[in-house]
Design a protein around this motif. Structure first.
Motif, PDB file in Angstrom:
ATOM      1  N   UNK A 108       7.385  19.402  34.410  1.00  0.00           N
ATOM      2  CA  UNK A 108       8.473  20.011  35.180  1.00  0.00           C
ATOM      3  C   UNK A 108       9.669  19.062  35.279  1.00  0.00           C
ATOM      4  N   UNK A 109       9.413  17.789  35.454  1.00  0.00           N
ATOM      5  CA  UNK A 109      10.497  16.800  35.481  1.00  0.00           C
ATOM      6  C   UNK A 109      11.263  16.816  34.163  1.00  0.00           C
ATOM      7  N   UNK A 110      10.543  16.829  33.049  1.00  0.00           N
ATOM      8  CA  UNK A 110      11.190  16.858  31.732  1.00  0.00           C
ATOM      9  C   UNK A 110      11.973  18.151  31.530  1.00  0.00           C
ATOM     10  N   UNK A 111      11.418  19.264  31.990  1.00  0.00           N
ATOM     11  CA  UNK A 111      12.075  20.558  31.824  1.00  0.00           C
ATOM     12  C   UNK A 111      13.410  20.592  32.580  1.00  0.00           C
ATOM     13  N   UNK A 112      13.423  20.134  33.803  1.00  0.00           N
ATOM     14  CA  UNK A 112      14.653  20.133  34.599  1.00  0.00           C
ATOM     15  C   UNK A 112      15.700  19.239  33.958  1.00  0.00           C
ATOM     16  N   UNK A 113      15.276  18.065  33.512  1.00  0.00           N
ATOM     17  CA  UNK A 113      16.227  17.153  32.871  1.00  0.00           C
ATOM     18  C   UNK A 113      16.816  17.779  31.620  1.00  0.00           C
ATOM     19  N   UNK A 114      15.991  18.426  30.818  1.00  0.00           N
ATOM     20  CA  UNK A 114      16.480  19.051  29.587  1.00  0.00           C
ATOM     21  C   UNK A 114      17.466  20.171  29.886  1.00  0.00           C
ATOM     22  N   UNK A 115      17.169  20.975  30.901  1.00  0.00           N
ATOM     23  CA  UNK A 115      18.045  22.101  31.249  1.00  0.00           C
ATOM     24  C   UNK A 115      19.419  21.633  31.719  1.00  0.00           C
ATOM     25  N   UNK A 116      19.457  20.557  32.458  1.00  0.00           N
ATOM     26  CA  UNK A 116      20.713  20.112  33.066  1.00  0.00           C
ATOM     27  C   UNK A 116      21.494  19.119  32.210  1.00  0.00           C
ATOM     28  N   UNK A 117      20.871  18.553  31.214  1.00  0.00           N
ATOM     29  CA  UNK A 117      21.537  17.494  30.446  1.00  0.00           C
ATOM     30  C   UNK A 117      21.986  17.940  29.061  1.00  0.00           C
ATOM     31  N   UNK A 118      22.143  19.234  28.866  1.00  0.00           N
ATOM     32  CA  UNK A 118      22.569  19.731  27.559  1.00  0.00           C
ATOM     33  C   UNK A 118      23.971  19.242  27.195  1.00  0.00           C
ATOM     34  N   UNK A 119      24.819  19.071  28.202  1.00  0.00           N
ATOM     35  CA  UNK A 119      26.203  18.664  27.945  1.00  0.00           C
ATOM     36  C   UNK A 119      26.495  17.252  28.427  1.00  0.00           C
ATOM     37  N   UNK A 120      25.473  16.418  28.463  1.00  0.00           N
ATOM     38  CA  UNK A 120      25.648  15.050  28.939  1.00  0.00           C
ATOM     39  C   UNK A 120      24.682  14.764  30.071  1.00  0.00           C
ATOM     40  N   UNK A 121      24.491  13.496  30.358  1.00  0.00           N
ATOM     41  CA  UNK A 121      23.501  13.096  31.366  1.00  0.00           C
ATOM     42  C   UNK A 121      24.064  13.285  32.764  1.00  0.00           C
ATOM     43  N   UNK A 122      23.516  14.237  33.485  1.00  0.00           N
ATOM     44  CA  UNK A 122      23.950  14.464  34.867  1.00  0.00           C
ATOM     45  C   UNK A 122      22.780  14.446  35.840  1.00  0.00           C
ATOM     46  N   UNK A 123      21.541  14.552  35.337  1.00  0.00           N
ATOM     47  CA  UNK A 123      20.367  14.381  36.189  1.00  0.00           C
ATOM     48  C   UNK A 123      19.397  13.428  35.495  1.00  0.00           C
ATOM     49  N   UNK A 124      18.633  12.727  36.288  1.00  0.00           N
ATOM     50  CA  UNK A 124      17.639  11.799  35.769  1.00  0.00           C
ATOM     51  C   UNK A 124      16.363  11.973  36.567  1.00  0.00           C
ATOM     52  N   UNK A 125      15.255  12.271  35.886  1.00  0.00           N
ATOM     53  CA  UNK A 125      14.003  12.547  36.568  1.00  0.00           C
ATOM     54  C   UNK A 125      13.050  11.371  36.557  1.00  0.00           C
ATOM     55  N   UNK A 126      12.278  11.257  37.622  1.00  0.00           N
ATOM     56  CA  UNK A 126      11.262  10.220  37.772  1.00  0.00           C
ATOM     57  C   UNK A 126       9.957  10.892  38.176  1.00  0.00           C
ATOM     58  N   UNK A 127       8.898  10.617  37.450  1.00  0.00           N
ATOM     59  CA  UNK A 127       7.582  11.145  37.815  1.00  0.00           C
ATOM     60  C   UNK A 127       6.989  10.206  38.858  1.00  0.00           C
ATOM     61  N   UNK A 128       6.862  10.710  40.080  1.00  0.00           N
ATOM     62  CA  UNK A 128       6.398   9.856  41.177  1.00  0.00           C
ATOM     63  C   UNK A 128       5.760  10.702  42.259  1.00  0.00           C
ATOM     64  N   UNK A 129       4.864  10.091  43.005  1.00  0.00           N
ATOM     65  CA  UNK A 129       4.215  10.716  44.148  1.00  0.00           C
ATOM     66  C   UNK A 129       4.921  10.247  45.417  1.00  0.00           C
ATOM     67  N   UNK A 130       4.941  11.103  46.427  1.00  0.00           N
ATOM     68  CA  UNK A 130       5.636  10.777  47.674  1.00  0.00           C
ATOM     69  C   UNK A 130       5.113   9.509  48.331  1.00  0.00           C
ATOM     70  N   UNK A 131       3.867   9.139  48.053  1.00  0.00           N
ATOM     71  CA  UNK A 131       3.275   7.977  48.720  1.00  0.00           C
ATOM     72  C   UNK A 131       3.405   6.695  47.898  1.00  0.00           C
ATOM     73  N   UNK A 132       3.952   6.774  46.707  1.00  0.00           N
ATOM     74  CA  UNK A 132       4.101   5.569  45.885  1.00  0.00           C
ATOM     75  C   UNK A 132       5.003   4.557  46.582  1.00  0.00           C
ATOM     76  N   UNK A 133       4.571   3.319  46.668  1.00  0.00           N
ATOM     77  CA  UNK A 133       5.354   2.304  47.373  1.00  0.00           C
ATOM     78  C   UNK A 133       6.683   2.028  46.687  1.00  0.00           C
ATOM     79  N   UNK A 134       6.750   2.237  45.367  1.00  0.00           N
ATOM     80  CA  UNK A 134       7.991   1.961  44.637  1.00  0.00           C
ATOM     81  C   UNK A 134       8.811   3.222  44.384  1.00  0.00           C
ATOM     82  N   UNK A 135       8.482   4.309  45.057  1.00  0.00           N
ATOM     83  CA  UNK A 135       9.119   5.606  44.812  1.00  0.00           C
ATOM     84  C   UNK A 135      10.639   5.521  44.873  1.00  0.00           C
TER      85      UNK A 135
END
Length: 251
Positions: free
Chosen positions: A40-67
């Motif tokens: 899902x992260x990859x899908x959203x990034x692909x949909x929004x970045x067709x005309x240049x980088x405007x979103x950047x996705x990170x695969x992370x859990x809410x409890x990750x200390x480095x989130x």
């Protein structure tokens, strides 16, 4: 958006978080977002970045200390600047009362909704106060709470207890950071119709029947509009708490 060119959304792959991402993109804000589902992260990034980088996705859990660090680092790498707005949408629900809820889920609920939120808010507060000392740049932290974190819910008190705790944390953080150029705001929605209910295990027949008498329920975009309203206020104006319900919701 005048106040922010870059924002971070924790829990931005569905529901309120994704609607917020879209609302920010409508006003040309670059967005770093997180979610647990890699595809899902990859899908959203692909949909929004067709005309240049405007979103950047990170695969992370809410409890990750480095989130939050990963979100901010991703924004810096992609956009050349760190976020000045952080929207915390990540969390989970759980049906049932103290007596009827699934006790095996209690620890995970507290771990995500309270401890995970505490880590994210602490880290973001540190980054915001270190990054722009003595500048006029306003920074915003916006947190999604719930009406059941203010009004006692006999039918959903365990989930509600995590929101009562969250609301206390948000207000205390507001008081701590308000003189340092950081606005901390709470959004308290009532019934919102997203995939949140089904994924948390709520009785969807009950939920749909309830909408017949107290709906139509709010949409994720209704909440995103409130978040955008908070972020767009001039630096000397702070809308620190919004409670938003369907017009026919009784409690």
């Amino acid at each position: 958006m005048i106040n922010h060119q870059v924002a971070a959304v924790s829990g931005g792959t569905s529901g309120i978080g994704y609607a917020t991402l879209e609302a920010l993109r409508e006003v040309d804000v670059q967005v770093a977002f997180s979610g647990r589902r890699a595809e899902r992260v990859r899908q959203i990034a692909a949909e929004h970045n067709r005309d240049g980088c405007c979103v950047e996705g990170v695969v992370a859990d809410a409890v990750d200390e480095d989130h939050v660090h990963r979100l901010f680092d991703a924004a810096s790498a992609a956009f050349g600047a760190q976020p000045t707005a952080f929207i915390l949408c990540a969390g989970r629900g759980m049906p049932g009362s103290l007596v009827t809820s699934d006790v095996s889920q209690w620890e995970d609920l507290l771990r995500i909704n309270v401890l995970g939120a505490m880590r994210q808010l602490r880290t973001c507060a540190g980054l915001f106060t270190q990054a722009h000392p003595g500048t006029a740049q306003i920074r915003d932290i916006v947190v999604i709470g719930s009406t059941v974190g203010r009004v006692l819910s006999a039918g959903n008190p365990v989930y509600g207890a995590t929101k009562f705790a969250l609301h206390s944390l948000v207000e205390s953080l507001r008081q701590e950071l308000c003189e340092r150029g950081v606005r901390v705001s709470l959004i308290e929605p009532g019934f919102v119709k997203t995939e949140f209910q089904a994924s948390a295990g709520y009785d969807m027949r009950w939920f749909n029947e309830l909408e017949q008498t107290q709906g139509p329920f709010l949409s994720a975009r209704d909440l995103a509009a409130s978040i955008r309203f908070v972020l767009e206020q001039p630096p000397h104006v702070h809308v620190d708490d919004i409670r938003i319900r369907p017009s026919r919701q009784r409690v």
